[in-house]
Design a protein around this motif. Structure first.
Motif, PDB file in Angstrom:
ATOM      1  N   HIS A  13       0.875  -1.192   0.000  1.00  0.00           N
ATOM      2  CA  HIS A  13       0.000   0.000   0.000  1.00  0.00           C
ATOM      3  C   HIS A  13       0.911   1.241   0.000  1.00  0.00           C
ATOM      4  O   HIS A  13       1.734   1.392  -0.897  1.00  0.00           O
ATOM      5  N   LEU A  62       7.816  -5.871  -9.064  1.00  0.00           N
ATOM      6  CA  LEU A  62       8.246  -4.515  -9.429  1.00  0.00           C
ATOM      7  C   LEU A  62       7.462  -3.548  -8.580  1.00  0.00           C
ATOM      8  O   LEU A  62       6.240  -3.437  -8.727  1.00  0.00           O
ATOM      9  N   GLY A  94       5.846  -0.183  -7.273  1.00  0.00           N
ATOM     10  CA  GLY A  94       5.362   0.962  -8.051  1.00  0.00           C
ATOM     11  C   GLY A  94       4.690   0.527  -9.345  1.00  0.00           C
ATOM     12  O   GLY A  94       4.372   1.354 -10.190  1.00  0.00           O
ATOM     13  N   ARG A 102      -4.736  -2.875  -7.693  1.00  0.00           N
ATOM     14  CA  ARG A 102      -5.953  -3.689  -7.613  1.00  0.00           C
ATOM     15  C   ARG A 102      -7.049  -3.139  -8.514  1.00  0.00           C
ATOM     16  O   ARG A 102      -7.795  -3.903  -9.140  1.00  0.00           O
ATOM     17  N   LYS A 127      -1.155  -8.958 -17.837  1.00  0.00           N
ATOM     18  CA  LYS A 127      -1.707  -8.776 -16.487  1.00  0.00           C
ATOM     19  C   LYS A 127      -2.143  -7.334 -16.223  1.00  0.00           C
ATOM     20  O   LYS A 127      -2.559  -6.995 -15.121  1.00  0.00           O
TER      21      LYS A 127
HETATM   22  N1  CMC Z   1       5.292  -7.132 -10.309  1.00  0.00           N
HETATM   23  C1  CMC Z   1       5.183  -8.356 -10.858  1.00  0.00           C
HETATM   24  N2  CMC Z   1       4.024  -9.045 -10.907  1.00  0.00           N
HETATM   25  C2  CMC Z   1       2.939  -8.463 -10.394  1.00  0.00           C
HETATM   26  C3  CMC Z   1       2.978  -7.193  -9.821  1.00  0.00           C
HETATM   27  C4  CMC Z   1       4.215  -6.516  -9.788  1.00  0.00           C
HETATM   28  N3  CMC Z   1       4.319  -5.297  -9.246  1.00  0.00           N
HETATM   29  N4  CMC Z   1       1.753  -6.845  -9.362  1.00  0.00           N
HETATM   30  C5  CMC Z   1       0.960  -7.883  -9.650  1.00  0.00           C
HETATM   31  N5  CMC Z   1       1.669  -8.860 -10.281  1.00  0.00           N
HETATM   32  C6  CMC Z   1       1.143 -10.130 -10.793  1.00  0.00           C
HETATM   33  C7  CMC Z   1       0.902 -11.125  -9.671  1.00  0.00           C
HETATM   34  O1  CMC Z   1       2.024 -11.945  -9.452  1.00  0.00           O
HETATM   35  C8  CMC Z   1      -0.277 -11.889 -10.164  1.00  0.00           C
HETATM   36  O2  CMC Z   1       0.158 -12.844 -11.090  1.00  0.00           O
HETATM   37  P1  CMC Z   1      -0.628 -14.255 -11.253  1.00  0.00           P
HETATM   38  O3  CMC Z   1      -2.011 -13.898 -11.689  1.00  0.00           O
HETATM   39  O4  CMC Z   1       0.170 -14.986 -12.290  1.00  0.00           O
HETATM   40  O5  CMC Z   1      -0.606 -14.903  -9.904  1.00  0.00           O
HETATM   41  C9  CMC Z   1      -1.099 -10.850 -10.941  1.00  0.00           C
HETATM   42  O6  CMC Z   1      -0.150  -9.861 -11.349  1.00  0.00           O
HETATM   43  C10 CMC Z   1      -2.178 -10.189 -10.107  1.00  0.00           C
HETATM   44  O7  CMC Z   1      -1.603  -9.720  -8.892  1.00  0.00           O
HETATM   45  P2  CMC Z   1      -2.352  -9.693  -7.519  1.00  0.00           P
HETATM   46  O8  CMC Z   1      -1.354  -9.672  -6.406  1.00  0.00           O
HETATM   47  O9  CMC Z   1      -3.377 -10.789  -7.487  1.00  0.00           O
HETATM   48  O10 CMC Z   1      -3.107  -8.321  -7.630  1.00  0.00           O
HETATM   49  P3  CMC Z   1      -3.661  -7.470  -6.412  1.00  0.00           P
HETATM   50  O11 CMC Z   1      -4.754  -6.646  -6.972  1.00  0.00           O
HETATM   51  O12 CMC Z   1      -3.983  -8.344  -5.247  1.00  0.00           O
HETATM   52  O13 CMC Z   1      -2.393  -6.568  -5.990  1.00  0.00           O
HETATM   53  C11 CMC Z   1      -0.909  -4.774  -5.767  1.00  0.00           C
HETATM   54  C12 CMC Z   1      -2.271  -5.224  -6.291  1.00  0.00           C
HETATM   55  C13 CMC Z   1      -0.827  -3.244  -5.901  1.00  0.00           C
HETATM   56  C14 CMC Z   1      -0.784  -5.125  -4.270  1.00  0.00           C
HETATM   57  C15 CMC Z   1       0.209  -5.464  -6.596  1.00  0.00           C
HETATM   58  O14 CMC Z   1       0.111  -5.080  -7.957  1.00  0.00           O
HETATM   59  C16 CMC Z   1       1.604  -5.169  -6.048  1.00  0.00           C
HETATM   60  O15 CMC Z   1       2.041  -5.858  -5.146  1.00  0.00           O
HETATM   61  N6  CMC Z   1       2.306  -4.134  -6.614  1.00  0.00           N
HETATM   62  C17 CMC Z   1       3.587  -3.718  -6.078  1.00  0.00           C
HETATM   63  C18 CMC Z   1       3.363  -2.848  -4.857  1.00  0.00           C
HETATM   64  C19 CMC Z   1       2.860  -1.470  -5.218  1.00  0.00           C
HETATM   65  O16 CMC Z   1       3.366  -0.815  -6.102  1.00  0.00           O
HETATM   66  N7  CMC Z   1       1.841  -1.004  -4.443  1.00  0.00           N
HETATM   67  C20 CMC Z   1       1.309   0.362  -4.588  1.00  0.00           C
HETATM   68  C21 CMC Z   1      -0.111   0.395  -5.026  1.00  0.00           C
HETATM   69  S1  CMC Z   1      -0.645   2.055  -5.454  1.00  0.00           S
HETATM   70  C22 CMC Z   1      -0.598   2.956  -3.982  1.00  0.00           C
HETATM   71  C23 CMC Z   1      -1.413   2.413  -2.882  1.00  0.00           C
HETATM   72  O17 CMC Z   1      -2.437   1.770  -3.063  1.00  0.00           O
HETATM   73  O18 CMC Z   1      -1.044   2.645  -1.737  1.00  0.00           O
END
Ligand code: CMC
Length: 430
Positions: free
Chosen positions: A265, A301, A303, A307, A357
Motif C-alpha cells: 500500500h 516490481l 510501483g 488492484r 496482467k
Molecule cells: N510485479 C510483478 N508481478 C505483479 C505485480 C508486480 N508489481 N503486481 C501484480 N503482479 C502479478 C501477480 O504476481 C499476479 O500474477 P498471477 O495472476 O500470475 O498470480 C497478478 O499480477 C495479479 O496480482 P495480484 O497480487 O493478485 O493483484 P492485487 O490486486 O492483489 O495486488 C498490488 C495489487 C498493488 C498489491 C500489486 O500489484 C503489487 O504488489 N504491486 C507492487 C506494490 C505497489 O506498487 N503497491 C502500490 C499500489 S498504489 C498505492 C497504494 O495503493 O497505496
C-alpha cells in the motif's frame, strides 16, 4: 434502487436480491438479507467483488484510468487547485467560494500547533525509529489530548477534530523528521500556506533564514492533492472499520496510518525507490524484470500494478510530470535513478507479462524520485502519503458516521478449523 433484481439459487431455493445502482460505475447486488434467507454467507477474501459501503466522495474507473474527487477529474484539481481547496471539496462535497476558502484556510492554519506535552512523546523514541512508527503512536496519542472529540455524535466536535487532524499532521510529520536527524523542532508559521509551512518545518534550522522555494512547494502541494483520497482502499477501509465501533477519530486515523505503512500500500513509494537504487543502472533491468516474472521469486516490481487500475494510473502521469519539474528546478540534469525508472517503465510496458496482467506504473513509481530530490529521506515518503491521505480518511469516516444506516462492521468467515472436541488435561495428553 434499480428495478432490477438478481436471483440466486441455493440448494434449489431461489431468492430475489435487490440490485442497487450508483450514479456511475458497476451496480451492486444487495446481499444483506442473503444469510437470513439461505443460511449462507458470501466469500470474497481481498474484497475483489465486494462493495463494503455506499459513498459520494471518490470515484475510480480502473479500466479507463479515471479518478474523480466529488466528480472533478484529478488532473484538473492538480493543475488548477491547491491542497486545502481539495480538502474542502472532499469534506464538504463542493469547491469553496473565495470567502469559504479563506475561512477554511484560516481555521486549518489556527490549529497547526501541537500541545507542548507532545514533544515528550518524541523524546521517548530512539532516534533511528521509523517515522511511520512515530506517526502511528503520536496521532493515536492525540486522542489523549482532545477528550471532547470523543462525542462523535456532535457535528461541531467532529468538524473540530477534522480540522485538528488536517492541521496537525504536517507539524507531527515534520517533528518526526527533525527528531530523526537530531535537529530542534521548528514551530509552524501561520502566515505561510499549508505546504510551504510544512517544508519550512522540515528544512529550516533556527540558525538560518529559510526561504521556501515556490516551485517545490507547488509540486509538493500537487503531490498532496494526488494522494488525498482513493475510495475504499485498505487504509480507508481500516479507518471505516475502526470508526464503525464509535472509536475516537484520532485513534481511527492512527489505525489507517498503520495499514498504510505496508509495502503493498503506502509503503510502496519507499520500496520503489529502494528497488531503483538496488537496480542501480539500466543494464541490470532485464535481470529484475525476469525476477518479477518468476513465479518462484517473491520479488515484484514496486510501483507497478494496482488492484483497481488496469490502465495507467492517472496520478502516475501527473507525478511523472512533477518529477521533471522538480528535477529541472533543482538543476538535476542527470539523475541515475530517473534513468533507471524511465527505462524500466519502457521495458515493462512492452513486456508480454505486464501487458497481459495489465500492470502499469502506479503513483508510487515516480513519487520517490521526486521526494528524494526535494530532500526527504526514503523513510519519510510514506509519512507524506499519510499526511495527504488524512483528509480522505476523515471525509470517509465522517460520511460513515453521518449515514443513518451505519452499523458496526463485522465480517463473517468460512470456518475450516477443528470441530467441537473435549478438553484433555495436560497429564492425559500423549
Ligand atoms: N510485479 C510483478 N508481478 C505483479 C505485480 C508486480 N508489481 N503486481 C501484480 N503482479 C502479478 C501477480 O504476481 C499476479 O500474477 P498471477 O495472476 O500470475 O498470480 C497478478 O499480477 C495479479 O496480482 P495480484 O497480487 O493478485 O493483484 P492485487 O490486486 O492483489 O495486488 C498490488 C495489487 C498493488 C498489491 C500489486 O500489484 C503489487 O504488489 N504491486 C507492487 C506494490 C505497489 O506498487 N503497491 C502500490 C499500489 S498504489 C498505492 C497504494 O495503493 O497505496
Amino acid at each position: 434502487m434499480s428495478s432490477n433484481t438478481s436471483t440466486v439459487t441455493v440448494d434449489n431455493k431461489s431468492v430475489e436480491l435487490p440490485v442497487k445502482d450508483g450514479t456511475i460505475g458497476p451496480s451492486v447486488i444487495d446481499i444483506s438479507k442473503l444469510y437470513g434467507q439461505t443460511g449462507m454467507f458470501t466469500y470474497d477474501p481481498g474484497f475483489t467483488s465486494t462493495a463494503a459501503t455506499e459513498s459520494k466522495i471518490t470515484y475510480i474507473d480502473g479500466d479507463k484510468g479515471i479518478l474523480l474527487y466529488r466528480g472533478y477529474p484529478i488532473d484538473q484539481l492538480a493543475e488548477h487547485g491547491d491542497f486545502l481547496e481539495t480538502c474542502y471539496l472532499l469534506l464538504y462535497g463542493e469547491l469553496p467560494t473565495a470567502a469559504q476558502k479563506a475561512d477554511f484556510d484560516y481555521r486549518v492554519t489556527r490549529h497547526t500547533m501541537v500541545h507542548d506535552q507532545m514533544n515528550r512523546f518524541f523524546t521517548g523514541f530512539r532516534r533511528d525509529a521509523h517515522p511511520m512508527a512515530i506517526m502511528v503512536a503520536c496521532v493515536g496519542a492525540l486522542s489523549a489530548f482532545y477528550h471532547d472529540s470523543t462525542d462523535i455524535s456532535d457535528p461541531h466536535q467532529r468538524m473540530i477534530a477534522s480540522m485538528r487532524m488536517i492541521a496537525k499532521m504536517p507539524t507531527l510529520a515534520a517533528m518526526a523528521y527533525k527528531y530523526s536527524i537530531g535537529q530542534p523542532f521548528v514551530y509552524p508559521q501561520n502566515e505561510l500556506d499549508y505546504t510551504s509551512n510544512f517544508l519550512r518545518m522540515c528544512f529550516a534550522v533556527p540558525a538560518e533564514e529559510y526561504k521556501v522555494n515556490p516551485v517545490l512547494s507547488r509540486a509538493l502541494d500537487r503531490i498532496f492533492i494526488l494522494h488525498a483520497d482513493h475510495e475504499q482502499n485498505a487504509s480507508t477501509s481500516t479507518v471505516r472499520l475502526a470508526g464503525s465501533s464509535g472509536a475516537n477519530p484520532f485513534a481511527c486515523i492512527a489505525a489507517g496510518i498503520a495499514c498504510l505503512w505496508g509495502p503493498a500500500h503506502g509503503g510502496a513509494n519507499e520500496a520503489a525507490l529502494k528497488m531503483l537504487e538496488e537496480i542501480g543502472t539500466p543494464d541490470r533491468i532485464p535481470e529484475y524484470i525476469a525476477k518479477a516474472k518468476d513465479k518462484n521469486d517473491p520479488f515484484r516490481l514496486m510501483g507497478f500494478g494496482h488492484r483497481v487500475y488496469k490502465n495507467y494510473d492517472p496520478r502516475a502521469r501527473i507525478m511523472q510530470k512533477t518529477t521533471h519539474e522538480v528535477l529541472n528546478e533543482l538543476g538535476i540534469k542527470d539523475d541515475p535513478l530517473l534513468d533507471v525508472a524511465v527505462e524500466l517503465e519502457q521495458i515493462a510496458l512492452k513486456d508480454e507479462y505486464f501487458i497481459e496482467k495489465k500492470l502499469y506504473p502506479n503513483i508510487d513509481f515516480y513519487s520517490g524520485i521526486t521526494l528524494k530530490a526535494m530532500g526527504f529521506p526514503t523513510s519519510m515518503f510514506t509519512v507524506l502519503f499519510a499526511l495527504a491521505r488524512t483528509v480522505g480518511w476523515i471525509a470517509q469516516w465522517s460520511e460513515m458516521i453521518e449515514d443513518p444506516s451505519q452499523r458496526i462492521g463485522r465480517p463473517r468467515q468460512l470456518y475450516t478449523g477443528e470441530t467441537e472436541r473435549d478438553y484433555v488435561t495436560v497429564a492425559q495428553r500423549g
